[in-house]
Design a protein around this motif. Structure first.
Motif, PDB file in Angstrom:
ATOM      1  N   ALA B  47       0.738  -1.147  -0.036  1.00 37.12           N
ATOM      2  CA  ALA B  47      -0.039  -0.104   0.099  1.00 37.12           C
ATOM      3  C   ALA B  47       0.793   1.267  -0.236  1.00 37.12           C
ATOM      4  O   ALA B  47       2.160   1.063   0.324  1.00 37.12           O
ATOM      5  CB  ALA B  47      -0.841  -0.118   1.288  1.00 37.12           C
ATOM      6  N   THR B  48       0.318   2.361  -0.333  1.00 34.66           N
ATOM      7  CA  THR B  48       1.052   3.598  -0.154  1.00 34.66           C
ATOM      8  C   THR B  48       1.395   3.886   1.259  1.00 34.66           C
ATOM      9  O   THR B  48       0.715   3.393   2.257  1.00 34.66           O
ATOM     10  CB  THR B  48       0.090   4.877  -0.668  1.00 34.66           C
ATOM     11  N   GLY B  49       2.559   4.283   1.522  1.00 37.97           N
ATOM     12  CA  GLY B  49       3.047   4.392   3.023  1.00 37.97           C
ATOM     13  C   GLY B  49       4.713   4.429   2.765  1.00 37.97           C
ATOM     14  O   GLY B  49       5.132   4.382   1.883  1.00 37.97           O
ATOM     15  N   PHE B  72      -3.190   3.541  -2.053  1.00 43.15           N
ATOM     16  CA  PHE B  72      -3.061   3.594  -0.523  1.00 43.15           C
ATOM     17  C   PHE B  72      -4.098   2.295  -0.099  1.00 43.15           C
ATOM     18  O   PHE B  72      -3.626   1.419   0.662  1.00 43.15           O
ATOM     19  CB  PHE B  72      -3.682   4.907  -0.187  1.00 43.15           C
ATOM     20  N   GLU B  73      -5.351   2.167  -0.573  1.00 38.08           N
ATOM     21  CA  GLU B  73      -6.351   1.407   0.028  1.00 38.08           C
ATOM     22  C   GLU B  73      -6.707   0.050  -0.788  1.00 38.08           C
ATOM     23  O   GLU B  73      -7.378  -0.529  -0.187  1.00 38.08           O
ATOM     24  CB  GLU B  73      -7.620   2.381   0.032  1.00 38.08           C
ATOM     25  N   GLY B 105       0.998  -3.524   4.166  1.00 42.10           N
ATOM     26  CA  GLY B 105       0.392  -2.177   4.315  1.00 42.10           C
ATOM     27  C   GLY B 105       0.717  -1.930   5.773  1.00 42.10           C
ATOM     28  O   GLY B 105       0.612  -2.560   6.860  1.00 42.10           O
ATOM     29  N   GLY B 106       0.568  -0.649   5.890  1.00 45.24           N
ATOM     30  CA  GLY B 106       0.767   0.006   7.314  1.00 45.24           C
ATOM     31  C   GLY B 106      -0.548   0.035   7.954  1.00 45.24           C
ATOM     32  O   GLY B 106      -1.460  -0.502   7.420  1.00 45.24           O
ATOM     33  N   ASP B 107      -0.742   0.389   9.398  1.00 42.97           N
ATOM     34  CA  ASP B 107      -1.918   0.488   9.843  1.00 42.97           C
ATOM     35  C   ASP B 107      -2.978   1.542   9.195  1.00 42.97           C
ATOM     36  O   ASP B 107      -3.971   1.110   9.019  1.00 42.97           O
ATOM     37  CB  ASP B 107      -1.756   0.884  11.222  1.00 42.97           C
ATOM     38  N   ASN B 135       2.602   0.597  12.785  1.00 47.74           N
ATOM     39  CA  ASN B 135       3.429   1.580  13.495  1.00 47.74           C
ATOM     40  C   ASN B 135       2.360   2.639  14.374  1.00 47.74           C
ATOM     41  O   ASN B 135       2.937   3.519  14.691  1.00 47.74           O
ATOM     42  CB  ASN B 135       4.696   2.252  12.744  1.00 47.74           C
ATOM     43  N   GLU B 136       1.077   2.246  14.376  1.00 49.32           N
ATOM     44  CA  GLU B 136       0.057   2.695  15.106  1.00 49.32           C
ATOM     45  C   GLU B 136      -0.240   4.713  14.809  1.00 49.32           C
ATOM     46  O   GLU B 136      -0.490   5.381  15.860  1.00 49.32           O
ATOM     47  CB  GLU B 136       0.669   2.688  16.596  1.00 49.32           C
ATOM     48  N   ALA B 137       0.028   4.773  13.639  1.00 50.30           N
ATOM     49  CA  ALA B 137      -0.368   6.144  13.247  1.00 50.30           C
ATOM     50  C   ALA B 137       0.157   6.201  11.616  1.00 50.30           C
ATOM     51  O   ALA B 137       0.746   5.559  11.054  1.00 50.30           O
ATOM     52  CB  ALA B 137       0.365   7.297  14.062  1.00 50.30           C
ATOM     53  N   TYR B 138      -0.444   7.468  11.260  1.00 51.68           N
ATOM     54  CA  TYR B 138       0.095   7.830   9.716  1.00 51.68           C
ATOM     55  C   TYR B 138       1.361   8.549   9.644  1.00 51.68           C
ATOM     56  O   TYR B 138       1.664   9.516   9.826  1.00 51.68           O
ATOM     57  CB  TYR B 138      -0.926   8.731   8.966  1.00 51.68           C
ATOM     58  N   MET B 139       2.394   7.848   9.588  1.00 53.03           N
ATOM     59  CA  MET B 139       3.618   8.114  10.005  1.00 53.03           C
ATOM     60  C   MET B 139       4.371   8.770   8.861  1.00 53.03           C
ATOM     61  O   MET B 139       4.971   9.943   8.784  1.00 53.03           O
ATOM     62  CB  MET B 139       4.975   7.097  10.384  1.00 53.03           C
TER      63      MET B 139
END
Lengths: 395, 310
Positions: B47-49, B72-73, B105-107, B135-139
């Motif tokens: 995913a985008t990130g 992203f999604e 994918g990130g969170d 990593n618990e947020a949109y870093m």
């Protein structure tokens, strides 16, 4: 120069079938036999993949069908399948196309030769399932080739040709093949089909140079460009659109040899000497073709320029074919919401700029499936005035 | 191949050095460990990130295996298309050979914007492994809160102020949501316990069908810890039972690690500046609420795993 289709008599023609537009396109998909189709239901396009899924269930195709959970995922999975090395397709309408919007740009940016039948339908709100061109007009600058079809026969023919056009080495871009919702998608006509093997030979096998499943030659797709490369890559993306008219004509001629039905960038009907030219897209061409001979009989030199290709936009051809007319009436089946006029008219005017002294009149008509009967179509030739005219609307 | 350092040292790392991840990034360690555990040829999607950005800056790529980023999604939807293409082309004899499919994918891309796409792909049963590096947020966009962000954590969209003590909600239990899809394999892991993470990856890849792994992956920029502590802070999340290590195979829950002595949640949060406000005396009730929630979830997990309470 006007490019007129050569009509052949039905007598002795084999593979004649009474089909709706959706059925005709579903048959084209069966004959194309793509590797993957990922799709989501939406009126009025649902039938295309619904019928196709019976071909899958009956083992008539090699296609893997993915019943995804949204149109966004339909386009995402289609892009993924195409990148993996498959010939991948989907179909949609209206809100579904709108939900795909983000992915449409990625499909072209990644140069995926995806062919997508789109059944034109109005956009919400108010929700309306009937025909206008607002949906695909909203996607007109997404880097997709955009082919309009007048009837079920053209929808069938265009779908087959689009595979070759999209996959052509000089193009490698996605194509949407559109037909008018319900008017064509659900209207039954006589359709001249080709033999299955003729279509399969015509479209050939998809053989990409690089693909994800080629694990011995790993490739990264969809990477990040900063300011040092993005502009170059977007410029590269514009180039195949410039090459597309030649390819479209070449494949249209080749298809014409097979079928007797020749395809170019547009169709002219009594256009060569016309003083009054109607420019339009899609099924309304049929209405125009019934009233133009009547007007001619009365001594009015009326003609029609029906665009087949909306992307790339055949600007030079339009100027050459219609520039010497006294009046050009541009019929938009989409509102521009720009206080100027519809999207087709804006482009036609740009095409004529500096090349024509014709009066250009813009009529927006038929939104949400409002019928344009022969009387209104006839009246459209008499319209004049600089502003956009909403034809057939109350109040 | 055994999962030990001697064997692993002989393997070509599928992700090359020279990528642009921060020194001490937890997520890139997670991804590298997952990739190194794979034995068959793999095709990956992200995913985008952060991880997609730092590995694919044109004209370079860190991926030595086929890799695709779409948006992203839709990492799961994209990979479901790739996996379907594989089945189609394999069935038609147009290609041959075994290939495994992994999505990252990130969170943000998994818990939030990509949840529908993930749920759809899992329900359809594609043969793929989805790995969330949590990593618990949109870093990537600058530390905005996600539905995985812990209670009371300060982020750039849940900042601490006179009227706010950070994020107001507890995180969504995504792993349990994925278990509810009745997948053949779901696991939670942490990169500090690399053998556990790699063994789970290998097990997941050996099972046919849709698999999901949720891997806590610290971000020192967002968690506000020294870059040298990225694995230690993951370890403390596990030792405090904030992030238990477990797996669910065909509906059977198994706890993979039970701390000898469960650490209080303060041991996990005290080194992280995103929780700095919680160390103030007036915020102790918030810490107590956080502890209560951790205890409640841990108790539920013990029960599901057939473990003794405590």
């Amino acid at each position: 120069m006007s490019e007129t289709k050569t009509e052949t008599s039905l007598k002795g023609v084999k593979n004649l079938a009474a089909l709706t537009g959706n059925e005709a396109v579903a048959q084209a998909l069966r004959q194309i036999n793509p590797d993957v189709i990922a799709a989501y239901p939406i009126t009025p396009a649902t039938e295309i993949v619904q019928i196709f899924s019976t071909y899958v269930s009956d083992g008539l195709v090699n296609t893997e069908f993915v019943a995804v959970e949204s149109e966004h995922s339909a386009m995402s999975a289609t892009i993924g399948a195409s990148a993996a090395g498959a010939r991948a397709m989907t179909a949609t309408s209206s809100q579904g196309l709108a939900l795909m919007w983000e992915m449409l740009y990625i499909a072209s940016g990644l140069r995926r030769p995806i062919v997508m039948p789109v059944v034109n339908r109005a956009l919400s709100s108010p929700i309306n399932i009937h025909c206008d061109h607002s949906d695909t007009m909203g996607a007109r600058d997404a880097g997709w080739l955009h082919i309009f079809s007048e009837d079920a026969q053209e929808a069938y023919d265009n779908t087959i040709q689009a595979i070759r056009i999209s996959e052509h080495p000089d193009i490698q871009l996605p194509t949407m093949v559109t037909m008018d919702g319900f008017i064509i998608s659900h209207g039954m006509e006589v359709v001249k089909m080709l033999d299955d093997d003729v279509v399969r030979d015509f479209v050939g096998t998809y053989k990409p140079d690089t693909y994800l499943l080629d694990v011995d030659k790993p490739v990264t797709m969809g990477g990040l460009d900063f300011t040092d490369f993005y502009f170059e890559h977007r410029r590269q993306l514009a180039e195949p659109m410039e090459a597309a008219p030649g390819v479209v004509k070449q494949i249209g001629e080749e298809y014409g040899k097979l079928t007797g039905r020749k395809f170019g960038l547009y169709e002219g009907y009594m256009l060569d000497d016309a003083d009054y030219v109607m420019v339009l897209l899609g099924s309304t061409a049929g209405t125009a073709k019934t009233i133009i001979p009547e007007l001619r009989a009365k001594g009015i030199k009326a003609g029609l320029l029906k665009l087949r290709m909306f992307r790339p936009f055949p600007a030079d051809e339009i100027a050459d074919a219609a520039g010497r007319a006294k009046k050009i009436v541009v019929m938009d089946r989409a509102e521009g919401f720009n206080a100027v006029g519809g999207p087709l008219c804006a482009e036609v005017k740009a095409a004529l700029y500096g090349k024509s002294r014709a009066e250009v009149v813009n009529a927006v008509y038929g939104l949400g499936g409002r019928d344009l009967g022969p009387d209104l179509a006839r009246a459209a030739f008499d319209l004049s005035g600089p502003g956009v005219i909403h034809l057939g609307v109350r109040g | 191949m055994a999962i030990n350092l001697k064997e692993l040292s002989k393997k070509t790392v599928p992700l090359s050095p020279g990528h642009r991840a921060c020194a001490g990034c937890g997520s890139i360690i997670t991804i590298k460990l997952v990739l190194m555990a794979a034995e068959d040829p793999i095709v990956c999607v992200s995913a985008t990130g952060c991880m997609e950005v730092v590995t694919t800056i044109y004209p370079y790529t860190a991926w030595r295996v086929p890799f695709m980023h779409n948006a992203f999604e839709n990492a799961a939807a994209t990979l479901s298309g790739i996996e379907t293409a594989y089945r189609s082309l394999l069935g038609q004899g147009k290609i041959s050979g075994k290939i495994k499919f992994i999505a990252f994918g990130g969170d943000g891309g998994t818990y939030d914007i990509g949840l529908q796409s993930l749920s759809g792909a899992m329900e359809r049963g594609h043969d793929m492994l989805y790995v969330c590096y949590d990593n618990e947020a949109y870093m990537n966009t600058g530390i905005q809160r996600s539905s995985s962000t812990p209670f009371c954590a300060a982020t750039s969209t849940s900042p601490v102020g006179k009227a706010s003590r950070g994020k107001k909600q507890y995180p969504k239990d995504l792993t349990k949501i994925m278990v509810a899809h009745r997948l053949p394999y779901v696991a939670q892991a942490s990169p500090h316990n690399w053998q556990d993470l790699m063994a789970k990856t290998r097990k997941a890849l050996s099972i046919e069908g849709p698999k999901f792994m949720n891997v806590i992956s610290s971000c020192h920029r967002g968690w506000r810890v020294p870059m040298t502590d990225s694995l230690e802070v993951c370890r403390l999340a596990v030792e405090s039972c904030y992030w238990p290590l477990f797996e669910v195979e065909d509906g059977a829950w198994k706890l993979n690690y039970r701390p000898r002595q469960k650490l209080p949640i303060t041991e996990w949060i005290k080194g992280q500046k995103r929780f700095a406000h919680l160390l103030k005396p007036e915020n102790q009730p918030m810490v107590a609420r956080m502890q209560e929630e951790v205890d409640r979830r841990w108790g539920e997990l013990l029960q599901l795993c057939g473990e003794k309470a405590g």
